[in-house]
Scaffold this motif. Structure first.
Motif, PDB file in Angstrom:
ATOM      1  N   VAL A  33      22.020  26.892  -6.432  1.00 53.89           N
ATOM      2  CA  VAL A  33      20.742  26.274  -6.081  1.00 53.89           C
ATOM      3  C   VAL A  33      19.576  27.190  -6.439  1.00 53.89           C
ATOM      4  CG1 VAL A  33      19.425  25.224  -4.206  1.00 53.89           C
ATOM      5  CG2 VAL A  33      21.926  25.112  -4.183  1.00 53.89           C
ATOM      6  N   THR A  34      18.549  26.603  -7.046  1.00 51.72           N
ATOM      7  CA  THR A  34      17.345  27.357  -7.357  1.00 51.72           C
ATOM      8  C   THR A  34      16.665  27.856  -6.079  1.00 51.72           C
ATOM      9  OG1 THR A  34      15.212  27.288  -8.506  1.00 51.72           O
ATOM     10  CG2 THR A  34      15.904  25.292  -7.377  1.00 51.72           C
ATOM     11  N   PHE A  49       8.973  35.501   6.677  1.00 52.21           N
ATOM     12  CA  PHE A  49      10.149  36.339   6.898  1.00 52.21           C
ATOM     13  C   PHE A  49      10.649  37.042   5.637  1.00 52.21           C
ATOM     14  CE2 PHE A  49      10.272  33.168  10.299  1.00 52.21           C
ATOM     15  CZ  PHE A  49      10.423  33.975  11.415  1.00 52.21           C
ATOM     16  N   GLY A  50      10.064  36.735   4.489  1.00 50.06           N
ATOM     17  CA  GLY A  50      10.494  37.385   3.258  1.00 50.06           C
ATOM     18  C   GLY A  50      11.891  36.991   2.812  1.00 50.06           C
ATOM     19  N   VAL A  51      12.316  35.767   3.167  1.00 54.90           N
ATOM     20  CA  VAL A  51      13.672  35.309   2.872  1.00 54.90           C
ATOM     21  C   VAL A  51      13.669  34.371   1.664  1.00 54.90           C
ATOM     22  CG1 VAL A  51      14.443  35.514   5.257  1.00 54.90           C
ATOM     23  CG2 VAL A  51      13.411  33.371   4.471  1.00 54.90           C
ATOM     24  N   LEU A  52      14.867  34.047   1.189  1.00 59.11           N
ATOM     25  CA  LEU A  52      14.997  33.007   0.190  1.00 59.11           C
ATOM     26  C   LEU A  52      14.506  31.685   0.786  1.00 59.11           C
ATOM     27  CD1 LEU A  52      18.646  33.746  -1.055  1.00 59.11           C
ATOM     28  CD2 LEU A  52      16.520  34.362  -2.230  1.00 59.11           C
ATOM     29  N   PRO A  53      13.861  30.832   0.003  1.00 59.97           N
ATOM     30  CA  PRO A  53      13.453  29.529   0.553  1.00 59.97           C
ATOM     31  C   PRO A  53      14.682  28.695   0.890  1.00 59.97           C
ATOM     32  CG  PRO A  53      13.101  29.619  -1.827  1.00 59.97           C
ATOM     33  CD  PRO A  53      13.472  31.003  -1.405  1.00 59.97           C
ATOM     34  N   PRO A  54      14.818  28.245   2.136  1.00 59.80           N
ATOM     35  CA  PRO A  54      16.077  27.617   2.554  1.00 59.80           C
ATOM     36  C   PRO A  54      16.176  26.120   2.279  1.00 59.80           C
ATOM     37  CG  PRO A  54      14.647  27.889   4.445  1.00 59.80           C
ATOM     38  CD  PRO A  54      13.919  28.508   3.276  1.00 59.80           C
ATOM     39  N   GLY A  55      15.066  25.444   1.926  1.00 58.51           N
ATOM     40  CA  GLY A  55      15.060  23.993   1.907  1.00 58.51           C
ATOM     41  C   GLY A  55      16.054  23.363   0.937  1.00 58.51           C
ATOM     42  N   ASP A  56      16.069  23.807  -0.315  1.00 59.54           N
ATOM     43  CA  ASP A  56      16.988  23.225  -1.290  1.00 59.54           C
ATOM     44  C   ASP A  56      18.438  23.553  -0.950  1.00 59.54           C
ATOM     45  OD1 ASP A  56      14.863  22.160  -2.614  1.00 59.54           O
ATOM     46  OD2 ASP A  56      14.954  23.469  -4.362  1.00 59.54           O
ATOM     47  N   LEU A  57      18.659  24.732  -0.367  1.00 57.74           N
ATOM     48  CA  LEU A  57      20.005  25.104   0.074  1.00 57.74           C
ATOM     49  C   LEU A  57      20.458  24.181   1.201  1.00 57.74           C
ATOM     50  CD1 LEU A  57      19.249  28.920   0.086  1.00 57.74           C
ATOM     51  CD2 LEU A  57      20.890  27.831  -1.460  1.00 57.74           C
TER      52      LEU A  57
END
Length: 318
Positions: A33-34, A49-57
């Protein structure tokens, strides 16, 4: 059920449609996933939070949920979005759950695997890159009086919504690391699927991650590109189906395809599309995958039938 090992690359609603259809075809599914989303709930969590964007995941995990009361219940919980203008307004509960698990586990993949276990997911979901990505695009047509002038547009949400013409796309950072699990899944697959989805900000973003692009080049898997139901809208307004393939070739020189899947409604010039696909080494498959009554949406069963016909076809001997 058993079936071919499939790595499906993309993001958003397009990848979710592919995963929903794949569940009827095989048990061995890995979504790659992008991680370039910077809008909405994902953008807020990414910035805070400096995290990967969680929405597409999250959307990919929800699409792979088990076809049971338990799976459907937790899918709906994951997809629930809070209303209102308060701090929680606009957030999907699944995004918050994923970020919480990431705070509890050093490895984000471990957190995603736990959500997959909760959903009894029929497959695995992995990020394409190990760091959050930003998309930059050179866009023409935004300067009044000079349609050829190029303007730099930054951000997935901004590029996706630009009224101009996207001429070139790049990532920041330019050489992002990929997750080893994602690279391994692409290398070990029988088939790799790309698309459908937002062309520049979802589908072809994977081609700009060096380790992912290299895995696509060396994998033993056959490669299938799935075109959008309406290729000439959104980021690629005015694009023909053939121009999408030309754009693909320009972004990943030397990367061959084995097949291109297009709904009949997406094919404006079939001879040109056949010729362009052949230059990439691909066979064109024109098969109905769109919903009969829902314009612009995939029909899961029709899409699954098309994928089954292609994915279970014998590998050419020459």
């Amino acid at each position: 059920m058993s079936g071919p090992a499939v790595a499906a690359l993309g993001g958003g609603h397009g990848l979710a449609a592919t995963l929903t259809a794949l569940r009827f075809v095989t048990d061995d599914i890995t979504a790659v996933v992008t991680v370039a989303d910077d809008g909405g709930s994902s953008g807020r969590l990414r910035e805070e939070f400096g995290v990967l964007p969680p929405g597409d995941l999250r959307m990919a995990l929800a699409a792979l949920c088990s076809d049971s009361e338990w799976g459907h219940t937790w899918r709906d919980v994951l997809q629930h979005r809070f209303a209102g203008d308060g701090p929680l307004g606009g957030h999907a509960l699944g995004n918050l759950l994923i970020v919480a698990l990431w705070e509890l586990h050093e490895d984000p993949v471990a957190g995603l695997d736990l959500v997959g276990r909760l959903l009894q997911a029929q497959g695995r979901v992995l990020p394409a890159a190990a760091v959050p990505l930003a998309i930059e695009a050179d866009v023409s047509g935004l300067v009044e009086g000079d349609p050829e002038a190029r303007t730099v547009v930054r951000g997935q949400a901004q590029v996706a919504a630009t009224p101009g013409r996207v001429e070139h796309v790049r990532l920041v950072p330019a050489d992002p690391p990929a997750y080893p699990e994602s690279v391994a899944a692409i290398r070990a697959a029988d088939w790799v699927l790309l698309g459908p989805g937002s062309w520049f900000t979802s589908v072809t973003t994977h081609l700009l991650v060096p380790e992912v692009r290299e895995a696509l080049q060396v994998t033993r898997a056959r490669r299938l590109l799935v075109l959008n139901l309406d290729p000439g809208s959104g980021e690629t307004a005015g694009f023909s189906a053939a121009r999408h393939l030309e754009s693909f070739a320009a972004m990943a020189p030397g990367l061959r395809l084995d097949g291109v899947l297009a709904d009949p409604g997406a094919v404006d010039d079939e001879p040109a599309l056949v010729e362009t696909a052949a230059r990439l080494g691909a066979v064109l498959h024109v098969m109905p995958v769109a919903g009969r009554h829902a314009h612009g949406e995939h029909d899961p069963l029709r899409y699954a039938a098309a994928l089954r016909d292609i994915l279970y076809s014998p590998r050419p001997t020459s």
